[in-house]
Design an enzyme around this catalytic site. Structure first.
Site, PDB file in Angstrom:
ATOM      1  N   GLN A  99      35.535  46.591  39.441  1.00 33.70           N
ATOM      2  CA  GLN A  99      35.867  47.731  40.292  1.00 33.70           C
ATOM      3  C   GLN A  99      36.651  48.772  39.497  1.00 33.70           C
ATOM      4  O   GLN A  99      37.547  48.438  38.725  1.00 33.70           O
ATOM      5  CB  GLN A  99      36.673  47.272  41.499  1.00 33.70           C
ATOM      6  CG  GLN A  99      35.951  46.292  42.412  1.00 33.70           C
ATOM      7  CD  GLN A  99      34.821  46.947  43.200  1.00 33.70           C
ATOM      8  OE1 GLN A  99      34.580  48.139  43.100  1.00 33.70           O
ATOM      9  NE2 GLN A  99      34.115  46.150  43.984  1.00 33.70           N
ATOM     10  N   GLU A 134      27.586  32.770  40.106  1.00 29.29           N
ATOM     11  CA  GLU A 134      27.154  34.037  39.506  1.00 29.29           C
ATOM     12  C   GLU A 134      26.024  33.728  38.519  1.00 29.29           C
ATOM     13  O   GLU A 134      26.015  32.667  37.886  1.00 29.29           O
ATOM     14  CB  GLU A 134      28.346  34.687  38.780  1.00 29.29           C
ATOM     15  CG  GLU A 134      28.036  35.937  38.002  1.00 29.29           C
ATOM     16  CD  GLU A 134      27.545  37.074  38.881  1.00 29.29           C
ATOM     17  OE1 GLU A 134      26.471  37.612  38.576  1.00 29.29           O
ATOM     18  OE2 GLU A 134      28.232  37.416  39.868  1.00 29.29           O
ATOM     19  N   ASP A 179      29.575  39.475  48.085  1.00 31.82           N
ATOM     20  CA  ASP A 179      29.814  40.769  47.427  1.00 31.82           C
ATOM     21  C   ASP A 179      28.630  41.072  46.506  1.00 31.82           C
ATOM     22  O   ASP A 179      28.753  41.052  45.283  1.00 31.82           O
ATOM     23  CB  ASP A 179      31.124  40.721  46.646  1.00 31.82           C
ATOM     24  CG  ASP A 179      31.480  42.070  46.032  1.00 31.82           C
ATOM     25  OD1 ASP A 179      30.921  43.093  46.479  1.00 31.82           O
ATOM     26  OD2 ASP A 179      32.307  42.102  45.094  1.00 31.82           O
ATOM     27  N   CYS A 227      29.082  47.661  48.392  1.00 34.51           N
ATOM     28  CA  CYS A 227      29.136  49.010  47.823  1.00 34.51           C
ATOM     29  C   CYS A 227      27.917  49.808  48.267  1.00 34.51           C
ATOM     30  O   CYS A 227      27.911  51.029  48.200  1.00 34.51           O
ATOM     31  CB  CYS A 227      29.223  48.963  46.299  1.00 34.51           C
ATOM     32  SG  CYS A 227      27.859  48.111  45.491  1.00 34.51           S
TER      33      CYS A 227
END
Length: 588
Positions: free
Chosen positions: A391, A452, A499, A526
């Site tokens: 971020q 991930e 996310d 986002c």
């Protein structure tokens, strides 16, 4: 995430953006007959003129055959919003679900739709139109989710009359404008049902308009909202979230979108910039523009200073420009530069940060794509490669991560008190990256499991947990869609953080999430339209109840959720980007 950021100034009265777009000339300027004895003599066009004529012919063909697939969906959505809201104003007793499905042609009549959308009523510069014919006044009635004005040659009263008859006006995009303004534009390129335009001047200003703080505003494509006061920017972004939800499903209009949580720094907040440049044969090396894309063009605008960057990033950008110019002759096609803020030991910028408290670190910058960055979030430290994602507004991250942590903690206590099922004990962090949310929210959980697809990110996440003295986090390599193959915890005591990247999640992952049925889901986005689409996918599976309404499905899921909060955050002031957090709680 937005990568190209800057902006310019607005005069006190008629705002003149003063920026002309390069356009191809008409064909009649490329071949000239010579008068005199030899009537057949022809002055042949140069190679450069032939190339420009070819571009003009191509643009004419594009104008004649505009395709819906090539149109900007955000513009088409804003046009439909304008038409629907205008119709509802004239028919206030009609429910939103009963608004006509189309205006200007019968529903599902593709031929009439194509006939209207390909028949622009005005010339355009890139379709061979004369400059004088391409410049005229329009009225701005709406904004797209990206802050671009939606305008017509008709006043709002005239548009209202057209819509009430089932007709529709031709629309023009007008960048850097606001609702209620009267502006002069130059029509540039015809698209499906609208014309892309450049804003030339503003004769009637909105009371919301302010002087932009950046000298490049209106020319640089990076910032879209510097002409709007910050409080009004926040309200615009709240409406963007509302619009995305309603467009995904009209029932979502029943959801309450909270006021946008503001950034502590509306300027000087951005911890990463990526200026770039292109090498052109006709440009001397010392005159190559280094900066960001020009608004509406495939050219680079030279940016000497970007005021939304942090002090360290602005200092680093000056050094990066200096180094690039020093070796400009060695570049063949241009390049992208990287400037990132980092935190280093005060007395030893190259020293190890792992054993130094976050409060004792100072700001510096990194220019090397292969370098490493240390970010500070409250008392936590995060290290990751300079080229990877993190971020880019450090000033808001304590509040951003703190909100997620507080949502998890309050629902853990509340659910335990309401039904006696016990508090949440396990946290799953899907799309965990370098471990930001899993680490920031670890307190109070027996175990945090992150996943991930990037091996490098997993290594960073585990190292970050260790550096911060956290021993209940475990980050694993794998696809988020297969995360539940690794989960053996009781879903009644488990929360999941989602996310995903801007494109959102995927149906396979969402279906597995529904089947697993965690007690609480926190969806961080986002890409708000993609988030709304994903939530609607869950609703279509019968897994979400909106004010008691549940989709009719053949096989009812074992878990049904309520949307208990919708909280946007402004991580990128002065731009149209907005992050959004939706909390879903399973009904028992």
């Amino acid at each position: 995430m937005p990568e190209e950021l800057t902006s310019g100034c607005a005069p006190e009265h008629a705002t003149d953006f003063g920026f002309k777009r390069a356009a191809s000339p008409g064909l009649d300027s490329n071949v000239n007959m010579l008068s005199g004895e030899s009537a057949s003599a022809v002055l042949l066009p140069s190679a450069h003129e032939q190339k420009r004529a070819k571009l003009t012919r191509g643009d004419k063909r594009k104008a004649q055959g505009a395709r819906k697939a090539n149109a900007d969906e955000t513009v088409l959505d804003a046009i439909e919003l304008l038409l629907r809201s205008t119709w509802l104003e004239s028919n206030p007793d009609t429910e939103a679900l009963n608004v006509p499905k189309s205006f200007g042609w019968p529903e599902a009549n593709k031929r009439d739709e194509a006939e209207f959308c390909r028949a622009a009523p005005v010339p355009a510069k890139l379709a061979g139109g004369a400059e004088a014919d391409c410049e005229f006044d329009v009225f701005v009635h709406e904004l797209t989710e990206r802050g671009v004005g939606i305008a017509t040659r008709e006043t709002m009263d005239e548009v209202r009359a057209m819509v009430s008859r089932g007709s529709r006006p031709w629309v023009f995009t007008a960048p850097f404008t606001l609702r209620g303004e009267r502006v002069r534009i130059r029509s540039v390129r015809h698209e499906w049902g609208y014309t892309q335009s450049d804003t030339l001047s503003i004769s009637e200003q909105s009371p919301m308009r302010v002087d932009a703080p950046c000298q490049y505003f209106g020319k640089c494509s990076g910032c879209q909202l510097q002409h709007v006061g910050y409080s009004d920017q926040l309200e615009f972004k709240r409406q963007v979230v509302e619009r995305a939800l309603v467009q995904a499903n009209p029932l979502f209009a029943k959801l309450t979108v909270a006021p946008v949580s503001r950034s502590p720094l509306p300027l000087g907040y951005r911890t990463k910039l990526t200026p770039h440049f292109d090498i052109r044969k006709d440009t001397p090396p010392d005159q190559v523009a280094i900066g960001f894309a020009m608004s509406g063009q495939r050219r680079v605008l030279d940016i000497e200073d970007c005021i939304i960057g942090t002090d360290a990033v602005r200092q680093g950008a000056k050094q990066a420009r200096k180094e690039a110019r020093a070796k400009m002759s060695s570049y063949k096609r241009g390049a992208t530069l990287l400037v990132r803020e980092t935190n280093v030991p005060k007395d030893d910028p190259q020293g190890d940060v792992s054993s130094i408290p976050a409060a004792n670190l100072v700001k510096d910058y990194v220019l090397d794509f292969k370098g490493w960055v240390t970010d500070v979030v409250g008392e936590l430290k995060f290290r990751y490669p300079a080229s990877s994602f993190f971020q880019n507004n450090a000033s808001i991250l304590p509040a951003f991560t703190g909100y997620v942590r507080d949502e998890l903690n309050q629902w853990s206590r509340r659910l335990a008190a309401e039904d006696g099922s016990g508090e949440l004990r396990h946290l799953i962090d899907a799309y965990c990256g370098s471990g930001l949310f899993g680490i920031a929210c670890h307190a109070g959980f027996d175990k945090v499991l992150g996943i991930e697809i990037s091996n490098e990110s997993i290594s960073c996440a585990n190292d970050n947990a260790k550096m911060n003295g956290i021993d209940n986090c475990d980050f694993l390599l794998g696809d988020a869609s297969k995360i539940f193959d690794k989960v053996d915890t009781d879903p009644r005591h488990t929360a999941v953080i989602i996310d995903p990247p801007r494109k959102g999640s995927n149906p396979d992952f969402l279906d597995q999430l529904i089947a697993y049925g965690p007690r609480v889901i926190v969806y961080i986005a986002c890409g708000v339209p993609a988030q709304a689409r994903d939530i609607n996918h869950m609703f279509s599976r019968g897994a979400i109840s909106i004010d008691g309404a549940v989709a009719a499905v053949e096989t009812k899921p074992s878990s049904v959720y309520e949307v208990v909060s919708v909280q946007p955050f402004d991580l990128f002031p002065q731009t149209y980007h907005v992050e959004n957090i939706v909390t879903l709680v399973r009904k028992e």
